[in-house]
Write a protein that holds these residues in place. Structure first.
Motif, PDB file in Angstrom:
ATOM      1  N   ILE A  64     -38.271  21.437   8.915  1.00 14.36           N
ATOM      2  CA  ILE A  64     -37.333  22.099   8.012  1.00 14.36           C
ATOM      3  C   ILE A  64     -36.565  21.033   7.237  1.00 14.36           C
ATOM      4  O   ILE A  64     -35.929  20.173   7.832  1.00 14.36           O
ATOM      5  CB  ILE A  64     -36.345  22.982   8.801  1.00 14.36           C
ATOM      6  N   VAL A  77     -31.747  34.827  13.927  1.00 18.78           N
ATOM      7  CA  VAL A  77     -31.394  33.664  13.101  1.00 18.78           C
ATOM      8  C   VAL A  77     -30.014  33.871  12.484  1.00 18.78           C
ATOM      9  O   VAL A  77     -29.161  32.981  12.499  1.00 18.78           O
ATOM     10  CB  VAL A  77     -32.451  33.455  11.992  1.00 18.78           C
ATOM     11  N   THR A 140     -28.738  20.730  14.264  1.00 20.04           N
ATOM     12  CA  THR A 140     -30.182  20.479  14.149  1.00 20.04           C
ATOM     13  C   THR A 140     -30.692  21.106  12.846  1.00 20.04           C
ATOM     14  O   THR A 140     -29.980  21.884  12.200  1.00 20.04           O
ATOM     15  CB  THR A 140     -30.953  21.127  15.316  1.00 20.04           C
ATOM     16  N   ASP A 141     -31.932  20.795  12.494  1.00 16.09           N
ATOM     17  CA  ASP A 141     -32.528  21.370  11.290  1.00 16.09           C
ATOM     18  C   ASP A 141     -32.523  22.899  11.363  1.00 16.09           C
ATOM     19  O   ASP A 141     -32.220  23.577  10.379  1.00 16.09           O
ATOM     20  CB  ASP A 141     -33.974  20.880  11.114  1.00 16.09           C
ATOM     21  N   GLU A 142     -32.868  23.439  12.535  1.00 18.51           N
ATOM     22  CA  GLU A 142     -32.882  24.899  12.718  1.00 18.51           C
ATOM     23  C   GLU A 142     -31.484  25.478  12.530  1.00 18.51           C
ATOM     24  O   GLU A 142     -31.320  26.529  11.908  1.00 18.51           O
ATOM     25  CB  GLU A 142     -33.382  25.287  14.113  1.00 18.51           C
ATOM     26  N   GLU A 143     -30.495  24.802  13.075  1.00 15.55           N
ATOM     27  CA  GLU A 143     -29.117  25.300  12.955  1.00 15.55           C
ATOM     28  C   GLU A 143     -28.651  25.256  11.499  1.00 15.55           C
ATOM     29  O   GLU A 143     -27.980  26.181  11.026  1.00 15.55           O
ATOM     30  CB  GLU A 143     -28.183  24.478  13.854  1.00 15.55           C
ATOM     31  N   GLN A 145     -30.573  25.562   8.944  1.00 14.12           N
ATOM     32  CA  GLN A 145     -31.276  26.658   8.272  1.00 14.12           C
ATOM     33  C   GLN A 145     -30.620  27.998   8.609  1.00 14.12           C
ATOM     34  O   GLN A 145     -30.452  28.856   7.746  1.00 14.12           O
ATOM     35  CB  GLN A 145     -32.748  26.684   8.682  1.00 14.12           C
TER      36      GLN A 145
END
Ligand code: HEC
Length: 174
Positions: A64, A77, A140-143, A145
């Motif tokens: 991401i 999400v 993090t990248d997920e967070e 996003q």
């Protein structure tokens, strides 16, 4: 990692190919020997190029960043995004995104752009010399996003005490 191995393995492969070809081609006519070296050499280079491209694509997939971030609607999400927002962003952007020290995040006006990529980029890298820090060091990248998507969906919620618009009108593509 695999990429590096492939890159440094190339000279070894070339050396091996050369030794092997020398034995096989020793007794051939000179012009045949020439072709015998050049064709396999090019084939090896071509194979390297192909493998290297595939590896790049594989490494990029699933990562991401500001190129690959997408609009997501999974409740999990958005919930994750809300939790992050509630703990890290409320102090400057208001409980409902209405704005305080930081700008209103619910209207159509954006200083740094209102696409999912723009929002992600702002959050990831921050705005130098303002209280808006780069969140890549703590999320993090997920967070990143997830919280970008949470903000992306605040548009039009029109909470009370909204801060007046700042920046330029961003028209969201259909
Ligand atoms: C310490 C205060 C502070 C915190 C905490 C903070 N921000 Fe900001 N944020 C700002 C300020 C100030 C700006 C505007 C910077 C400017 O004017 O150049 C901003 C700008 C933004 C923008 C760009 C708005 C636009 O109009 O383009 C986004 C998106 C944003 N913040 C998201 C977040 C998110 C998500 C968090 C939590 C992870 C967060 N901010 C936490 C202060 C903060």
């Amino acid at each position: 990692m695999l990429h590096t191995l492939l890159f440094w393995g190339l000279p070894l492969l070339f050396a091996g190919l050369l030794v092997w070809l020398r034995r096989r081609l020793a007794s051939r006519k000179p012009w045949l020997r020439m072709i015998g070296y050049v064709v396999p050499g090019y084939a090896l280079l071509g194979a390297y190029q192909l493998l290297s491209d595939r590896l790049s694509a594989l490494e990029k997939a699933g990562r991401i960043d500001e190129e690959t971030v997408t609009v997501l609607s999974e409740p999990a999400v958005l919930q994750q995004g809300k939790t992050i927002y509630d703990t890290r962003c409320v102090s400057c952007h208001g409980a409902q995104g209405e704005g305080a020290v930081g700008p209103n995040l619910t209207d159509d006006y954006w200083i740094y752009g209102g696409s999912i990529r723009d929002i992600f980029r702002t959050i990831r890298h921050g705005i130098p010399n303002t209280p808006m820090v780069a969140w890549k060091h703590s999320l993090t990248d997920e967070e990143q996003q997830a919280v970008s998507n949470y903000i992306y969906r605040l548009r039009g919620t029109n909470p009370p005490n909204s801060k007046p618009p700042q920046g330029f009108l961003y028209v969201r593509g259909k």
